[in-house]
Scaffold this motif. Structure first.
Motif, PDB file in Angstrom:
ATOM      1  N   ARG A  73      55.770  24.429   3.554  1.00 50.25           N
ATOM      2  CA  ARG A  73      57.107  24.548   3.249  1.00 50.25           C
ATOM      3  C   ARG A  73      57.666  25.273   4.194  1.00 50.25           C
ATOM      4  O   ARG A  73      59.176  25.784   4.364  1.00 50.25           O
ATOM      5  N   MET A  74      57.091  26.047   5.265  1.00 47.69           N
ATOM      6  CA  MET A  74      57.447  26.902   6.293  1.00 47.69           C
ATOM      7  C   MET A  74      58.592  25.895   7.092  1.00 47.69           C
ATOM      8  O   MET A  74      58.606  24.921   7.457  1.00 47.69           O
ATOM      9  N   THR A  75      59.579  26.833   7.821  1.00 49.40           N
ATOM     10  CA  THR A  75      60.220  26.093   8.800  1.00 49.40           C
ATOM     11  C   THR A  75      60.157  27.016  10.247  1.00 49.40           C
ATOM     12  O   THR A  75      59.499  28.102  10.089  1.00 49.40           O
ATOM     13  N   ALA A  76      60.442  26.570  11.222  1.00 46.87           N
ATOM     14  CA  ALA A  76      60.446  27.202  12.478  1.00 46.87           C
ATOM     15  C   ALA A  76      61.593  26.950  13.489  1.00 46.87           C
ATOM     16  O   ALA A  76      62.431  25.854  13.109  1.00 46.87           O
ATOM     17  N   TRP A  77      61.924  27.722  14.434  1.00 48.79           N
ATOM     18  CA  TRP A  77      63.191  27.456  15.180  1.00 48.79           C
ATOM     19  C   TRP A  77      62.906  28.125  16.323  1.00 48.79           C
ATOM     20  O   TRP A  77      61.895  28.916  16.494  1.00 48.79           O
ATOM     21  N   ALA A  78      63.512  27.896  17.491  1.00 45.88           N
ATOM     22  CA  ALA A  78      63.544  28.368  18.661  1.00 45.88           C
ATOM     23  C   ALA A  78      65.111  28.664  19.378  1.00 45.88           C
ATOM     24  O   ALA A  78      65.868  28.267  18.924  1.00 45.88           O
ATOM     25  N   CYS A  79      64.709  30.106  19.970  1.00 49.81           N
ATOM     26  CA  CYS A  79      66.132  30.472  20.409  1.00 49.81           C
ATOM     27  C   CYS A  79      65.958  30.974  21.954  1.00 49.81           C
ATOM     28  O   CYS A  79      65.179  30.999  22.632  1.00 49.81           O
ATOM     29  N   GLY A  80      67.240  30.701  22.796  1.00 48.90           N
ATOM     30  CA  GLY A  80      67.351  31.390  23.992  1.00 48.90           C
ATOM     31  C   GLY A  80      68.329  32.240  24.287  1.00 48.90           C
ATOM     32  O   GLY A  80      69.446  32.242  23.611  1.00 48.90           O
ATOM     33  N   THR A  81      68.030  33.178  25.106  1.00 49.71           N
ATOM     34  CA  THR A  81      68.707  34.411  25.345  1.00 49.71           C
ATOM     35  C   THR A  81      69.102  34.442  26.825  1.00 49.71           C
ATOM     36  O   THR A  81      68.442  34.544  27.484  1.00 49.71           O
ATOM     37  N   GLN A  82      70.627  34.570  26.978  1.00 50.27           N
ATOM     38  CA  GLN A  82      71.143  34.646  28.563  1.00 50.27           C
ATOM     39  C   GLN A  82      70.360  36.159  28.991  1.00 50.27           C
ATOM     40  O   GLN A  82      70.001  36.972  28.378  1.00 50.27           O
ATOM     41  N   PRO A  83      70.329  36.109  30.527  1.00 48.78           N
ATOM     42  CA  PRO A  83      69.483  37.496  31.140  1.00 48.78           C
ATOM     43  C   PRO A  83      70.473  38.633  30.703  1.00 48.78           C
ATOM     44  O   PRO A  83      71.853  38.599  30.153  1.00 48.78           O
ATOM     45  N   ASN A  84      69.812  39.936  30.678  1.00 47.08           N
ATOM     46  CA  ASN A  84      70.515  41.038  30.621  1.00 47.08           C
ATOM     47  C   ASN A  84      71.102  41.277  29.251  1.00 47.08           C
ATOM     48  O   ASN A  84      72.267  41.722  29.151  1.00 47.08           O
ATOM     49  N   GLY A  85      70.497  40.894  28.129  1.00 46.63           N
ATOM     50  CA  GLY A  85      70.848  40.950  26.952  1.00 46.63           C
ATOM     51  C   GLY A  85      72.135  40.145  26.448  1.00 46.63           C
ATOM     52  O   GLY A  85      73.026  40.504  25.598  1.00 46.63           O
ATOM     53  N   GLY A  86      72.475  38.916  27.162  1.00 51.68           N
ATOM     54  CA  GLY A  86      73.519  38.322  27.069  1.00 51.68           C
ATOM     55  C   GLY A  86      73.218  37.456  25.581  1.00 51.68           C
ATOM     56  O   GLY A  86      72.569  37.691  24.640  1.00 51.68           O
ATOM     57  N   ALA A  87      74.282  36.320  25.415  1.00 51.33           N
ATOM     58  CA  ALA A  87      74.509  35.699  24.219  1.00 51.33           C
ATOM     59  C   ALA A  87      72.859  35.107  23.951  1.00 51.33           C
ATOM     60  O   ALA A  87      72.223  34.489  24.571  1.00 51.33           O
ATOM     61  N   ARG A  88      72.543  35.021  22.536  1.00 53.29           N
ATOM     62  CA  ARG A  88      71.737  34.324  22.219  1.00 53.29           C
ATOM     63  C   ARG A  88      71.994  33.320  21.169  1.00 53.29           C
ATOM     64  O   ARG A  88      72.555  33.334  20.228  1.00 53.29           O
ATOM     65  N   GLU A  89      71.231  31.963  21.229  1.00 53.89           N
ATOM     66  CA  GLU A  89      71.507  30.770  20.540  1.00 53.89           C
ATOM     67  C   GLU A  89      70.080  30.356  20.106  1.00 53.89           C
ATOM     68  O   GLU A  89      69.129  30.359  20.790  1.00 53.89           O
ATOM     69  N   CYS A  90      70.115  29.745  18.829  1.00 51.05           N
ATOM     70  CA  CYS A  90      69.045  28.841  18.457  1.00 51.05           C
ATOM     71  C   CYS A  90      69.231  27.600  17.751  1.00 51.05           C
ATOM     72  O   CYS A  90      70.113  27.246  17.417  1.00 51.05           O
ATOM     73  N   THR A  91      68.109  27.037  17.609  1.00 53.44           N
ATOM     74  CA  THR A  91      68.181  25.679  17.319  1.00 53.44           C
ATOM     75  C   THR A  91      68.189  25.678  15.607  1.00 53.44           C
ATOM     76  O   THR A  91      68.172  26.678  14.938  1.00 53.44           O
ATOM     77  N   ARG A  92      68.294  24.445  15.094  1.00 56.43           N
ATOM     78  CA  ARG A  92      68.261  24.424  13.709  1.00 56.43           C
ATOM     79  C   ARG A  92      66.906  24.800  13.088  1.00 56.43           C
ATOM     80  O   ARG A  92      65.829  24.850  13.843  1.00 56.43           O
TER      81      ARG A  92
END
Length: 303
Positions: free
Chosen positions: A274-293
């Motif tokens: 029942r585990m879930t997983a997701w991936a995130c991408g962060t802009q260089p130099n500590g910028g904004a971070r966004e993740c998938t569902r």
């Protein structure tokens, strides 16, 4: 390039972009440079750079050669190629001649690839004058290409026994010794894959994108291997020092920055039960971070 559906976690509707994304996924999973990819497929490394990055549409023979060289089931790649080719034909009103071309095409190579024997092979001319392609001729050419590829795989398997150990997968060497072409065996599963490279463990060979989103120009994908019961993140169209990470509901998280180029993939996390997983991408130099569902194991009942 439109990304209108990425924020909803859906793959691109453009068949040409879908093919490009899958070619990039295959290259990343193989761990090969463009030069080594060119050597294995008998196409120039400059051609693969253009095809993988969407600068030019690949000929069908190149896609077939890629599947054979990496010991992949060609059906998915060829189905994507067919859809993309039909979309291009519908858009232009004429076919652009990808099927009949091969590594021995008449185009003048910019940087010819080299086969395992060291001989230069001219790259295909993918900018030829558009021409109509009868359906019957397309099928005949496909059958002929499959026959030629079968012979090429046998030769490549034999030559692989004398190659660089980093260039020739262990499965290719074993195939050469036994006279068969068995696919590589995944080297880990579930928790045993945590923190490991999907390419080095062969988990990337059956990789599929479960969901994707974007962080400004960065495209973020959650990739999954059924054979390994594991997932990893990948970012493209990113800048140096941008970061991709893969996470699961058990609390595991692994990250990797972009060191060069504009793409990178992360180590794996387990995805079972029942585990879930997701991936995130962060802009260089500590910028904004966004993740998938957050995604469960494909096929797991929800609720």
């Amino acid at each position: 390039m439109a990304f209108g559906h990425f924020s909803q976690g859906q793959p691109p509707e453009d068949p040409v972009e879908a093919l490009r994304a899958e070619l990039l996924a295959v290259k990343q999973a193989s761990g090969l440079s463009y030069a080594r990819l060119g050597a294995r497929t008998h196409y120039a490394k400059s051609s693969w750079e253009r095809w993988v990055n969407g600068k030019q549409f690949p000929p069908r023979a190149a896609v077939e050669s890629l599947a054979a060289a990496l010991e992949l089931d060609p059906e998915r790649l060829l189905a994507l190629w067919e859809r993309a080719d039909e979309a291009r034909a519908d858009a232009t009103g004429a076919d652009e001649g990808g099927v009949g071309e091969s590594a021995n095409g008449a185009g003048e190579p910019e940087e010819p690839g080299h086969g395992a024997g060291g001989a230069a092979v001219a790259e295909a001319d993918t900018s030829a004058t558009p021409r109509q392609r009868p359906a019957g001729r397309r099928r005949l050419l496909f059958v002929g290409a499959v026959c030629l590829l079968g012979a090429a795989v046998s030769v490549a398997a034999v030559l692989a026994t004398g190659g660089d150990s980093h260039d020739a997968p262990a499965a290719s060497k074993a195939a050469a010794a036994t006279g068969s072409a068995q696919p590589p065996t995944p080297q880990c599963r579930a928790a045993g894959c945590g923190g490991k490279d999907p390419a080095a463990t062969h988990c990337g060979l059956d990789g599929q994108t479960l969901t994707l989103t974007r962080n400004k120009d960065i495209v973020i994908e959650l990739r999954y291997s059924k054979a390994c019961a594991a997932a990893w993140g990948r970012i493209t169209y990113a800048s140096k020092s941008a970061i991709v990470d893969a996470d699961n509901s058990a609390g595991d998280s692994f990250a990797t920055p972009v060191h060069w180029g504009n793409d990178v993939y992360s180590p794996m996390v387990a995805v079972t039960g029942r585990m879930t997983a997701w991936a995130c991408g962060t802009q260089p130099n500590g910028g904004a971070r966004e993740c998938t569902r957050h995604m469960p194991v494909p096929g797991t009942p929800q609720g």
